[in-house]
Design a protein around this motif. Structure first.
Motif, PDB file in Angstrom:
ATOM      1  N   GLY A   1      -1.379  -9.796  12.003  1.00  0.00           N
ATOM      2  CA  GLY A   1      -0.499  -9.446  11.297  1.00  0.00           C
ATOM      3  C   GLY A   1       0.238 -10.494  10.601  1.00  0.00           C
ATOM      4  O   GLY A   1      -0.411 -12.237  10.716  1.00  0.00           O
ATOM      5  N   SER A   2       0.614 -10.652   8.811  1.00  0.00           N
ATOM      6  CA  SER A   2       1.035 -11.433   8.230  1.00  0.00           C
ATOM      7  C   SER A   2       2.242 -10.624   7.490  1.00  0.00           C
ATOM      8  O   SER A   2       2.023  -9.606   7.240  1.00  0.00           O
ATOM      9  N   ASN A   3       2.054 -11.150   6.704  1.00  0.00           N
ATOM     10  CA  ASN A   3       3.802 -11.178   5.495  1.00  0.00           C
ATOM     11  C   ASN A   3       3.259  -9.689   4.799  1.00  0.00           C
ATOM     12  O   ASN A   3       4.149  -8.941   4.795  1.00  0.00           O
ATOM     13  N   ALA A   4       2.621  -9.554   4.612  1.00  0.00           N
ATOM     14  CA  ALA A   4       1.912  -8.454   3.289  1.00  0.00           C
ATOM     15  C   ALA A   4       1.900  -6.972   4.846  1.00  0.00           C
ATOM     16  O   ALA A   4       2.597  -5.773   3.915  1.00  0.00           O
ATOM     17  N   PRO A   5       0.945  -6.891   5.265  1.00  0.00           N
ATOM     18  CA  PRO A   5       0.995  -5.822   6.158  1.00  0.00           C
ATOM     19  C   PRO A   5       1.833  -5.084   7.456  1.00  0.00           C
ATOM     20  O   PRO A   5       1.790  -4.532   7.513  1.00  0.00           O
ATOM     21  N   MET A   6       2.845  -6.623   7.522  1.00  0.00           N
ATOM     22  CA  MET A   6       3.507  -5.904   8.554  1.00  0.00           C
ATOM     23  C   MET A   6       5.226  -6.299   7.749  1.00  0.00           C
ATOM     24  O   MET A   6       6.048  -5.788   8.724  1.00  0.00           O
ATOM     25  N   VAL A   7       5.365  -6.741   7.139  1.00  0.00           N
ATOM     26  CA  VAL A   7       6.492  -6.754   6.129  1.00  0.00           C
ATOM     27  C   VAL A   7       6.068  -5.981   4.626  1.00  0.00           C
ATOM     28  O   VAL A   7       6.926  -5.051   3.877  1.00  0.00           O
ATOM     29  N   ILE A   8       6.061  -6.979   2.998  1.00  0.00           N
ATOM     30  CA  ILE A   8       6.193  -5.955   2.200  1.00  0.00           C
ATOM     31  C   ILE A   8       5.091  -4.976   1.889  1.00  0.00           C
ATOM     32  O   ILE A   8       6.216  -4.688   0.842  1.00  0.00           O
ATOM     33  N   ASN A   9       3.864  -4.952   2.307  1.00  0.00           N
ATOM     34  CA  ASN A   9       3.562  -3.926   2.072  1.00  0.00           C
ATOM     35  C   ASN A   9       4.732  -2.214   2.336  1.00  0.00           C
ATOM     36  O   ASN A   9       5.340  -1.740   1.263  1.00  0.00           O
ATOM     37  N   GLN A  10       5.781  -2.273   3.009  1.00  0.00           N
ATOM     38  CA  GLN A  10       7.094  -0.602   2.919  1.00  0.00           C
ATOM     39  C   GLN A  10       7.566  -1.455   2.095  1.00  0.00           C
ATOM     40  O   GLN A  10       8.767  -0.550   1.800  1.00  0.00           O
ATOM     41  N   ALA A  11       7.741  -2.258   1.037  1.00  0.00           N
ATOM     42  CA  ALA A  11       8.126  -1.998   0.080  1.00  0.00           C
ATOM     43  C   ALA A  11       7.636  -1.849  -1.625  1.00  0.00           C
ATOM     44  O   ALA A  11       8.053  -1.028  -1.938  1.00  0.00           O
ATOM     45  N   ILE A  12       6.461  -1.975  -1.588  1.00  0.00           N
ATOM     46  CA  ILE A  12       5.427  -1.863  -2.790  1.00  0.00           C
ATOM     47  C   ILE A  12       4.668  -0.375  -2.621  1.00  0.00           C
ATOM     48  O   ILE A  12       4.322  -0.214  -3.534  1.00  0.00           O
ATOM     49  N   TYR A  13       5.187   0.086  -1.646  1.00  0.00           N
ATOM     50  CA  TYR A  13       3.634   1.134  -1.504  1.00  0.00           C
ATOM     51  C   TYR A  13       4.294   2.431  -0.678  1.00  0.00           C
ATOM     52  O   TYR A  13       5.366   2.194  -0.455  1.00  0.00           O
ATOM     53  N   ALA A  14       4.356   3.359  -1.998  1.00  0.00           N
ATOM     54  CA  ALA A  14       5.145   4.443  -1.767  1.00  0.00           C
ATOM     55  C   ALA A  14       4.724   5.449   0.264  1.00  0.00           C
ATOM     56  O   ALA A  14       5.556   6.071   0.078  1.00  0.00           O
TER      57      ALA A  14
END
Length: 321
Positions: A90-103
């Motif tokens: 896991g890393s920043n994108a798949p565990m955190v940031i994607n939740q904010a930027i992907y519908a």
């Protein structure tokens, strides 16, 4: 005679059970890595996994599954049995940031995965192509404000910390960028070496050697202090823009339902590996710092990252490209 036969049969059964258990213990463990070979995720994972495998006495196989901001790898890990033989890096994108930027996401990072152990984190470095013409942050900003077209900014993927932190820091410095996502840091840096993109806010393991060799230009590190391997490069705060610290981080996640014994065993092995000075030195030399601790400590760290980056991504209005 019958008693001797029964004793022999029982002995054979015990040997078969022992052999089965031994074979099971040697079943390889798979680490599904969300970025291609050569980038920060891959380098850190291979260093840590090699030491942990020696401690466990079990091979750890690295399976690079790049694409979709780490979500292809996450989904790959979730399709595997929750038997303690497949883990997700896991890393920043798949565990955190994607939740904010992907519908929509095909998985829930908070429900479908549980933390095992952190492996490494690395501050981001602002770098430019070699012929951009800026030797420091002040010259860089002057060029940005003079440019009619603006700068192109590469990232390891949409939603990656190299994307979000880059958008945030560039706006703090007073200019906008045109985002160019790649399937990982390694191909992004390769493109920069070919003068196809202008700048990048990249994790040190992916860009440090190229920066030290003079092929790309390091301008500032997004950390609270200078990094020992490049002490001449100031922090972005020293250049006049505090509050923009950002690091790429990588750690082991397990599919929910994985036996606790497997989680604890791998956590213990990685923490034992961090006690080996040679591993710490090799991590530092590529621009990374170890992240030892319990599963609970790693989970708390991820929660803190969500509390910081998800609201920031939403406030910046960043969506997946």
């Amino acid at each position: 005679m019958r008693r001797q036969f029964l004793h022999a049969l029982a002995g054979a059964a015990l040997l078969a059970t022992a052999a089965s258990a031994s074979a099971q213990s040697r079943t390889p463990i798979r680490f599904v890595v969300p970025y291609p070979a050569g980038g920060a995720a891959d380098q850190i994972t291979r260093l840590v996994a090699n030491e942990a495998a020696q401690i466990l006495g079990t091979p750890i196989v690295i399976d690079n599954k790049a694409g979709a901001a780490g979500m292809i790898a996450a989904e790959t890990a979730l399709r595997a049995d929750a038997d303690g033989h497949t883990f997700f890096v896991g890393s920043n994108a798949p565990m955190v940031i994607n939740q904010a930027i992907y519908a929509k996401m095909a998985y829930n990072p908070e429900k479908d995965f549980v933390p095992v152990v952190g492996m490494g984190k690395s501050p981001l470095l602002l770098v430019t192509r070699g012929n951009l013409g800026a030797k420091n942050v002040a010259e860089f900003i002057a060029l940005a404000k003079k440019s009619d077209t603006g700068f192109t900014m590469g990232s390891a993927s949409s939603g990656n910390i190299t994307h979000l932190a880059g958008e945030s820091a560039s706006r703090a410095m007073g200019f906008r960028v045109t985002h160019v996502p790649f399937s990982g840091s390694a191909p992004a840096i390769t493109s920069m070496l070919g003068n196809n993109i202008d700048i990048m806010f990249d994790a040190l393991p992916s860009c440090l050697q190229q920066a030290k060799a003079g092929r790309i230009v390091p301008l500032a590190i997004l950390d609270g202090k200078r990094f020992p391997q490049i002490p001449e490069v100031p922090t972005l705060a020293e250049a006049g823009f505090p509050g923009n610290e950002a690091s790429a981080w990588f750690g082991v996640m397990a599919r929910t339902g994985t036996p606790q014994a497997a989680i604890d065993s791998l956590n213990k092995a990685v923490n034992e590996a961090f006690k080996r000075p040679d591993l710490v030195t090799r991590l530092n030399n590529i621009g990374a710092q170890p992240m030892p601790g319990s599963p609970q400590a790693f989970g708390s760290f991820i929660a803190e990252e969500r509390a910081r980056w998800i609201p920031l991504a939403k406030s910046l209005g960043i969506k997946a490209d």
